[in-house]
Design a protein around this motif. Structure first.
Motif, PDB file in Angstrom:
ATOM      1  N   ASP A 191       0.813  -1.209   0.000  1.00 45.44           N
ATOM      2  CA  ASP A 191       0.000   0.000   0.000  1.00 45.44           C
ATOM      3  C   ASP A 191       0.852   1.267   0.000  1.00 45.44           C
ATOM      4  OD1 ASP A 191      -0.037   0.854   3.275  1.00 45.44           O
ATOM      5  OD2 ASP A 191       0.312  -1.250   2.800  1.00 45.44           O
ATOM      6  N   LYS A 192       2.147   1.121   0.260  1.00 46.04           N
ATOM      7  CA  LYS A 192       3.040   2.273   0.335  1.00 46.04           C
ATOM      8  C   LYS A 192       3.533   2.742  -1.031  1.00 46.04           C
ATOM      9  CE  LYS A 192       3.020   2.131   4.881  1.00 46.04           C
ATOM     10  NZ  LYS A 192       2.303   3.157   5.684  1.00 46.04           N
ATOM     11  N   ILE A 193       3.310   1.944  -2.078  1.00 47.25           N
ATOM     12  CA  ILE A 193       3.720   2.344  -3.424  1.00 47.25           C
ATOM     13  C   ILE A 193       2.543   2.137  -4.375  1.00 47.25           C
ATOM     14  CG2 ILE A 193       6.164   1.802  -3.037  1.00 47.25           C
ATOM     15  CD1 ILE A 193       5.765  -0.769  -4.616  1.00 47.25           C
ATOM     16  N   SER A 194       2.573   2.771  -5.518  1.00 43.94           N
ATOM     17  CA  SER A 194       1.480   2.635  -6.479  1.00 43.94           C
ATOM     18  C   SER A 194       1.479   1.232  -7.077  1.00 43.94           C
ATOM     19  CB  SER A 194       1.623   3.674  -7.587  1.00 43.94           C
ATOM     20  OG  SER A 194       2.759   3.416  -8.385  1.00 43.94           O
ATOM     21  N   ARG A 195       0.303   0.755  -7.404  1.00 40.62           N
ATOM     22  CA  ARG A 195       0.192  -0.599  -7.951  1.00 40.62           C
ATOM     23  C   ARG A 195       1.003  -0.763  -9.237  1.00 40.62           C
ATOM     24  NH1 ARG A 195      -3.966  -4.229  -6.449  1.00 40.62           N
ATOM     25  NH2 ARG A 195      -3.887  -6.148  -7.671  1.00 40.62           N
ATOM     26  N   GLY A 196       1.119   0.309  -9.990  1.00 41.31           N
ATOM     27  CA  GLY A 196       1.885   0.255 -11.223  1.00 41.31           C
ATOM     28  C   GLY A 196       3.363   0.010 -11.006  1.00 41.31           C
ATOM     29  N   GLN A 197       3.831   0.233  -9.781  1.00 44.54           N
ATOM     30  CA  GLN A 197       5.252   0.024  -9.457  1.00 44.54           C
ATOM     31  C   GLN A 197       5.527  -1.362  -8.863  1.00 44.54           C
ATOM     32  OE1 GLN A 197       7.919   2.342  -9.948  1.00 44.54           O
ATOM     33  NE2 GLN A 197       6.313   3.229 -11.243  1.00 44.54           N
ATOM     34  N   TRP A 198       4.471  -2.097  -8.570  1.00 46.55           N
ATOM     35  CA  TRP A 198       4.660  -3.390  -7.915  1.00 46.55           C
ATOM     36  C   TRP A 198       5.576  -4.319  -8.700  1.00 46.55           C
ATOM     37  CZ3 TRP A 198      -0.706  -5.441  -5.794  1.00 46.55           C
ATOM     38  CH2 TRP A 198      -1.193  -4.529  -4.850  1.00 46.55           C
ATOM     39  N   GLN A 199       5.290  -4.484  -9.989  1.00 42.16           N
ATOM     40  CA  GLN A 199       6.019  -5.476 -10.775  1.00 42.16           C
ATOM     41  C   GLN A 199       7.517  -5.194 -10.802  1.00 42.16           C
ATOM     42  OE1 GLN A 199       4.297  -8.178 -11.920  1.00 42.16           O
ATOM     43  NE2 GLN A 199       6.335  -9.040 -12.244  1.00 42.16           N
ATOM     44  N   LYS A 200       7.867  -3.923 -10.939  1.00 39.76           N
ATOM     45  CA  LYS A 200       9.286  -3.561 -10.955  1.00 39.76           C
ATOM     46  C   LYS A 200       9.974  -3.978  -9.653  1.00 39.76           C
ATOM     47  CE  LYS A 200      10.567   0.685 -10.134  1.00 39.76           C
ATOM     48  NZ  LYS A 200      10.799   2.146 -10.253  1.00 39.76           N
ATOM     49  N   HIS A 201       9.329  -3.706  -8.543  1.00 39.29           N
ATOM     50  CA  HIS A 201       9.910  -4.041  -7.243  1.00 39.29           C
ATOM     51  C   HIS A 201       9.935  -5.554  -7.021  1.00 39.29           C
ATOM     52  CE1 HIS A 201      10.238   0.030  -5.369  1.00 39.29           C
ATOM     53  NE2 HIS A 201       9.354   0.321  -6.302  1.00 39.29           N
ATOM     54  N   LEU A 202       8.881  -6.229  -7.449  1.00 41.89           N
ATOM     55  CA  LEU A 202       8.836  -7.689  -7.302  1.00 41.89           C
ATOM     56  C   LEU A 202       9.918  -8.358  -8.142  1.00 41.89           C
ATOM     57  CD1 LEU A 202       4.962  -8.246  -7.396  1.00 41.89           C
ATOM     58  CD2 LEU A 202       6.460  -8.424  -5.396  1.00 41.89           C
ATOM     59  N   ASN A 203      10.195  -7.804  -9.311  1.00 39.60           N
ATOM     60  CA  ASN A 203      11.256  -8.350 -10.163  1.00 39.60           C
ATOM     61  C   ASN A 203      12.616  -8.264  -9.477  1.00 39.60           C
ATOM     62  OD1 ASN A 203       9.514  -9.007 -12.264  1.00 39.60           O
ATOM     63  ND2 ASN A 203       9.838  -7.077 -13.356  1.00 39.60           N
ATOM     64  N   VAL A 204      12.853  -7.160  -8.773  1.00 43.19           N
ATOM     65  CA  VAL A 204      14.115  -6.991  -8.052  1.00 43.19           C
ATOM     66  C   VAL A 204      14.225  -8.017  -6.927  1.00 43.19           C
ATOM     67  CG1 VAL A 204      15.428  -5.447  -6.528  1.00 43.19           C
ATOM     68  CG2 VAL A 204      14.344  -4.540  -8.597  1.00 43.19           C
ATOM     69  N   ILE A 205      13.142  -8.214  -6.206  1.00 40.57           N
ATOM     70  CA  ILE A 205      13.143  -9.187  -5.114  1.00 40.57           C
ATOM     71  C   ILE A 205      13.401 -10.595  -5.644  1.00 40.57           C
ATOM     72  CG2 ILE A 205      11.711 -10.280  -3.334  1.00 40.57           C
ATOM     73  CD1 ILE A 205      10.277  -7.534  -3.063  1.00 40.57           C
ATOM     74  N   ALA A 206      12.708 -10.959  -6.721  1.00 36.57           N
ATOM     75  CA  ALA A 206      12.884 -12.289  -7.311  1.00 36.57           C
ATOM     76  C   ALA A 206      14.315 -12.488  -7.786  1.00 36.57           C
ATOM     77  CB  ALA A 206      11.911 -12.484  -8.468  1.00 36.57           C
ATOM     78  N   ARG A 207      14.880 -11.457  -8.395  1.00 37.14           N
ATOM     79  CA  ARG A 207      16.264 -11.545  -8.885  1.00 37.14           C
ATOM     80  C   ARG A 207      17.244 -11.733  -7.736  1.00 37.14           C
ATOM     81  NH1 ARG A 207      18.329  -5.989 -10.475  1.00 37.14           N
ATOM     82  NH2 ARG A 207      18.666  -6.004  -8.209  1.00 37.14           N
ATOM     83  N   ASP A 208      17.134 -10.893  -6.711  1.00 35.30           N
ATOM     84  CA  ASP A 208      18.110 -10.928  -5.620  1.00 35.30           C
ATOM     85  C   ASP A 208      17.985 -12.183  -4.763  1.00 35.30           C
ATOM     86  OD1 ASP A 208      18.873  -8.517  -6.626  1.00 35.30           O
ATOM     87  OD2 ASP A 208      18.336  -7.328  -4.854  1.00 35.30           O
ATOM     88  N   LEU A 209      16.763 -12.694  -4.616  1.00 36.15           N
ATOM     89  CA  LEU A 209      16.575 -13.917  -3.830  1.00 36.15           C
ATOM     90  C   LEU A 209      16.720 -15.172  -4.682  1.00 36.15           C
ATOM     91  CD1 LEU A 209      13.577 -12.991  -1.470  1.00 36.15           C
ATOM     92  CD2 LEU A 209      16.031 -12.862  -1.014  1.00 36.15           C
TER      93      LEU A 209
END
Length: 208
Positions: free
Chosen positions: A146-164
């Protein structure tokens, strides 16, 4: 769908002999201090203040057990990676976690919680690798969406998936304790982990 009829604090433990002896299945929550573990537990269980929340990261230094429906436990693991926690406490964290994660027979899975707004920390990555090496079934939940816009979710999730080093970004569940986003999906995943519905497809929970 799991209906929460009863949820209660059961125990806080540091040593193995302090763990509950019910033998009920357990799902543990792991994550950095102040990542929102307690808020997630409270939201999922529909209890505003059952799990302890606080403004002081690193305050919780015990394993907190919450009995749900007299059938299983949520286990809130101590937060990791907060620099201001005393070195003696940090030194205790590793052995306590290793003792629980390696030896706890009722443990069914670990839900690793990360903050969607930030790339995984070194501790997040280490925890994921540790769980993988021990072959503990693990699910990743990205909180505070809820702290970021829904349109930004995928970008952030991609970073998490990559780093983990997750094989698919779809394995990360977006969640908000404030709005309830992801709560239904989390319910379904936990239902699957506990074996309450064997027909659910094994897509969300993976053991690498």
């Amino acid at each position: 769908m799991i209906v929460i009829k009863k949820a209660e604090y059961a125990a806080s433990a540091v040593k193995y002999e302090q763990y509950p002896t019910d033998g009920l299945p357990e799902i543990a929550m792991a994550g950095r201090s102040n990542v929102g573990k307690s808020s997630l537990i409270n939201r999922f269980l529909g209890r505003r203040n059952l799990a302890r929340t606080g403004n002081t990261p690193g305050k919780t230094q015990t394993l907190n057990f919450y009995r749900v429906n007299d059938a299983w436990f949520f286990v809130d693991l101590p937060g990791y990676g907060y620099a201001k926690v005393a070195k003696t406490v940090n030194a205790q964290w590793g052995p306590m976690m290793e003792n629980y994660l390696k030896k706890r027979e009722p443990l069914r899975a670990v839900i690793q919680i990360v903050d969607i707004r930030h790339a995984p920390s070194a501790e997040d990555i280490e925890m994921q690798q540790w769980l993988r090496s021990m072959q503990v079934p693990t699910m990743v939940v990205a909180t505070k969406v809820d702290k970021i816009s829904r349109g930004q979710w995928q970008k952030h999730l991609n970073v998490i998936a990559r780093d983990l080093e997750l094989p698919d970004v779809s394995l990360i569940l977006p969640f908000s304790a404030q709005t309830g986003v992801g709560n239904e999906e989390l319910n379904e995943a936990i239902e699957e982990i506990l074996g309450l519905n064997q027909e659910l497809k094994d897509l969300t929970v993976q053991s690498y």
